[in-house]
Motif scaffolding. Structure first.
Motif, PDB file in Angstrom:
ATOM      1  N   LYS A 112       0.836  -1.207   0.000  1.00  0.00           N
ATOM      2  CA  LYS A 112       0.000   0.000   0.000  1.00  0.00           C
ATOM      3  C   LYS A 112       0.875   1.263   0.000  1.00  0.00           C
ATOM      4  CE  LYS A 112      -3.310   2.294   2.951  1.00  0.00           C
ATOM      5  NZ  LYS A 112      -3.606   2.323   4.378  1.00  0.00           N
ATOM      6  N   GLU A 113       1.849   1.295   0.912  1.00  0.00           N
ATOM      7  CA  GLU A 113       2.708   2.487   1.018  1.00  0.00           C
ATOM      8  C   GLU A 113       3.599   2.617  -0.222  1.00  0.00           C
ATOM      9  OE1 GLU A 113       2.528   0.131   3.496  1.00  0.00           O
ATOM     10  OE2 GLU A 113       1.181   1.288   4.789  1.00  0.00           O
ATOM     11  N   LEU A 114       4.112   1.479  -0.700  1.00  0.00           N
ATOM     12  CA  LEU A 114       5.005   1.549  -1.867  1.00  0.00           C
ATOM     13  C   LEU A 114       4.221   1.962  -3.116  1.00  0.00           C
ATOM     14  CD1 LEU A 114       7.284  -1.549  -1.157  1.00  0.00           C
ATOM     15  CD2 LEU A 114       7.742   0.868  -0.668  1.00  0.00           C
ATOM     16  N   GLY A 115       2.949   1.582  -3.162  1.00  0.00           N
ATOM     17  CA  GLY A 115       2.081   2.027  -4.259  1.00  0.00           C
ATOM     18  C   GLY A 115       1.916   3.542  -4.240  1.00  0.00           C
ATOM     19  N   LYS A 116       1.750   4.081  -3.040  1.00  0.00           N
ATOM     20  CA  LYS A 116       1.639   5.549  -2.911  1.00  0.00           C
ATOM     21  C   LYS A 116       2.948   6.228  -3.306  1.00  0.00           C
ATOM     22  CE  LYS A 116      -1.984   5.783   0.562  1.00  0.00           C
ATOM     23  NZ  LYS A 116      -2.329   6.063   1.950  1.00  0.00           N
ATOM     24  N   ALA A 117       4.070   5.596  -2.955  1.00  0.00           N
ATOM     25  CA  ALA A 117       5.382   6.157  -3.319  1.00  0.00           C
ATOM     26  C   ALA A 117       5.539   6.183  -4.848  1.00  0.00           C
ATOM     27  CB  ALA A 117       6.499   5.335  -2.673  1.00  0.00           C
ATOM     28  N   ARG A 118       5.071   5.110  -5.512  1.00  0.00           N
ATOM     29  CA  ARG A 118       5.158   5.078  -6.991  1.00  0.00           C
ATOM     30  C   ARG A 118       4.268   6.159  -7.606  1.00  0.00           C
ATOM     31  NH1 ARG A 118       4.403  -0.495  -5.997  1.00  0.00           N
ATOM     32  NH2 ARG A 118       6.430  -1.478  -5.750  1.00  0.00           N
ATOM     33  N   LYS A 119       3.105   6.357  -7.005  1.00  0.00           N
ATOM     34  CA  LYS A 119       2.187   7.394  -7.499  1.00  0.00           C
ATOM     35  C   LYS A 119       2.834   8.780  -7.354  1.00  0.00           C
ATOM     36  CE  LYS A 119      -2.605   8.757  -6.916  1.00  0.00           C
ATOM     37  NZ  LYS A 119      -3.798   8.637  -6.087  1.00  0.00           N
ATOM     38  N   PHE A 120       3.460   8.997  -6.208  1.00  0.00           N
ATOM     39  CA  PHE A 120       4.184  10.245  -5.972  1.00  0.00           C
ATOM     40  C   PHE A 120       5.262  10.440  -7.044  1.00  0.00           C
ATOM     41  CE2 PHE A 120       8.041  12.008  -3.818  1.00  0.00           C
ATOM     42  CZ  PHE A 120       7.594  13.303  -3.639  1.00  0.00           C
ATOM     43  N   ALA A 121       5.964   9.357  -7.369  1.00  0.00           N
ATOM     44  CA  ALA A 121       7.036   9.431  -8.376  1.00  0.00           C
ATOM     45  C   ALA A 121       6.467   9.779  -9.761  1.00  0.00           C
ATOM     46  CB  ALA A 121       7.797   8.112  -8.426  1.00  0.00           C
ATOM     47  N   ARG A 122       5.293   9.224 -10.080  1.00  0.00           N
ATOM     48  CA  ARG A 122       4.676   9.546 -11.385  1.00  0.00           C
ATOM     49  C   ARG A 122       4.288  11.018 -11.439  1.00  0.00           C
ATOM     50  NH1 ARG A 122       2.512   4.274 -10.636  1.00  0.00           N
ATOM     51  NH2 ARG A 122       0.551   5.049  -9.844  1.00  0.00           N
ATOM     52  N   PHE A 123       3.814  11.522 -10.308  1.00  0.00           N
ATOM     53  CA  PHE A 123       3.473  12.949 -10.188  1.00  0.00           C
ATOM     54  C   PHE A 123       4.732  13.810 -10.410  1.00  0.00           C
ATOM     55  CE2 PHE A 123       3.591  16.300  -6.816  1.00  0.00           C
ATOM     56  CZ  PHE A 123       2.674  17.182  -7.348  1.00  0.00           C
ATOM     57  N   LEU A 124       5.841  13.404  -9.812  1.00  0.00           N
ATOM     58  CA  LEU A 124       7.098  14.143  -9.995  1.00  0.00           C
ATOM     59  C   LEU A 124       7.525  14.134 -11.466  1.00  0.00           C
ATOM     60  CD1 LEU A 124       9.253  12.828  -7.006  1.00  0.00           C
ATOM     61  CD2 LEU A 124       8.277  15.117  -7.230  1.00  0.00           C
ATOM     62  N   ARG A 125       7.368  12.964 -12.090  1.00  0.00           N
ATOM     63  CA  ARG A 125       7.785  12.831 -13.490  1.00  0.00           C
ATOM     64  C   ARG A 125       7.000  13.798 -14.371  1.00  0.00           C
ATOM     65  NH1 ARG A 125       7.492   6.831 -15.455  1.00  0.00           N
ATOM     66  NH2 ARG A 125       5.306   7.401 -15.563  1.00  0.00           N
TER      67      ARG A 125
END
Ligand code: FMN
Length: 158
Positions: free
Chosen positions: A134-147
């Motif tokens: 769950k947390e790592l999924g949120k981290a990936r989402k954050f990374a897509r936002f940064l991209r």
């Protein structure tokens, strides 16, 4: 886009797992502060700084590295942490230090991490299994936002 993640993760590898999740999305190089010279950062379009939170603060090795950096000249950066409490407010001092140094802080991410510090160990610790999917999924989402932000050349002032 070339990205670098500078991470210190000494307790259970919690923050390193977050770094890896973000790094998968951004195809980042992941390094510890001691593996880098301040000048190395100039080669990257985006640089992330993360560690666990220890006694309310980012790890001193990470903070010492950021303090050694010269003026950021608007270079795009982000901040992330894991902690027992998972409070976003713990990220603020490092965000502020980076801003003072002239970096453009695009975003900030935090989540809970397994914590067996001190007396917590007697009870088996808190946040067992975190960061999990769950947390790592949120981290990936954050990374897509940064991209997206970097691609658009924007900066999040929120
Ligand atoms: C010495 C020490 C101090 C800590 N202090 C705090 C703290 O002040 N606040 C908090 O929320 N968590 C605290 N924690 C929990 C860690 O922030 C948490 O376990 C974090 O996920 C560790 O990340 P790491 O495995 O990447 O080192 C502390 C842990 C240790 C070992």
């Amino acid at each position: 886009m070339k990205s670098l993640i500078v991470v210190v993760s000494v307790h259970h590898g919690n923050t390193r797992r977050v770094a890896q999740a973000i790094g998968e999305v951004l195809e980042s190089q992941i390094r510890e502060p001691e593996e880098l010279a301040p000048e190395d950062l100039a080669a990257f379009d985006l640089v992330g700084f993360g560690s666990g939170i220890y006694f309310g603060k980012f790890h001193e090795r990470l903070v010492a590295f950021v303090e050694r950096l010269s003026c950021g000249q608007g270079q795009k950066v982000f901040v992330f942490s894991t902690s027992g409490l998972g409070r976003a407010s713990a990220n603020r001092p490092l965000e502020e230090l980076l801003r003072q140094k002239g970096f453009a802080v695009l975003g900030s991410f935090t989540c809970k991490g397994y914590d067996t510090f001190g007396v917590l160990r007697v009870f088996g610790g808190i946040n067992r299994g975190k960061p999990g999917e769950k947390e790592l999924g949120k981290a990936r989402k954050f990374a897509r936002f940064l991209r997206i932000l970097v691609a658009e050349g924007g900066e999040n002032h929120a």
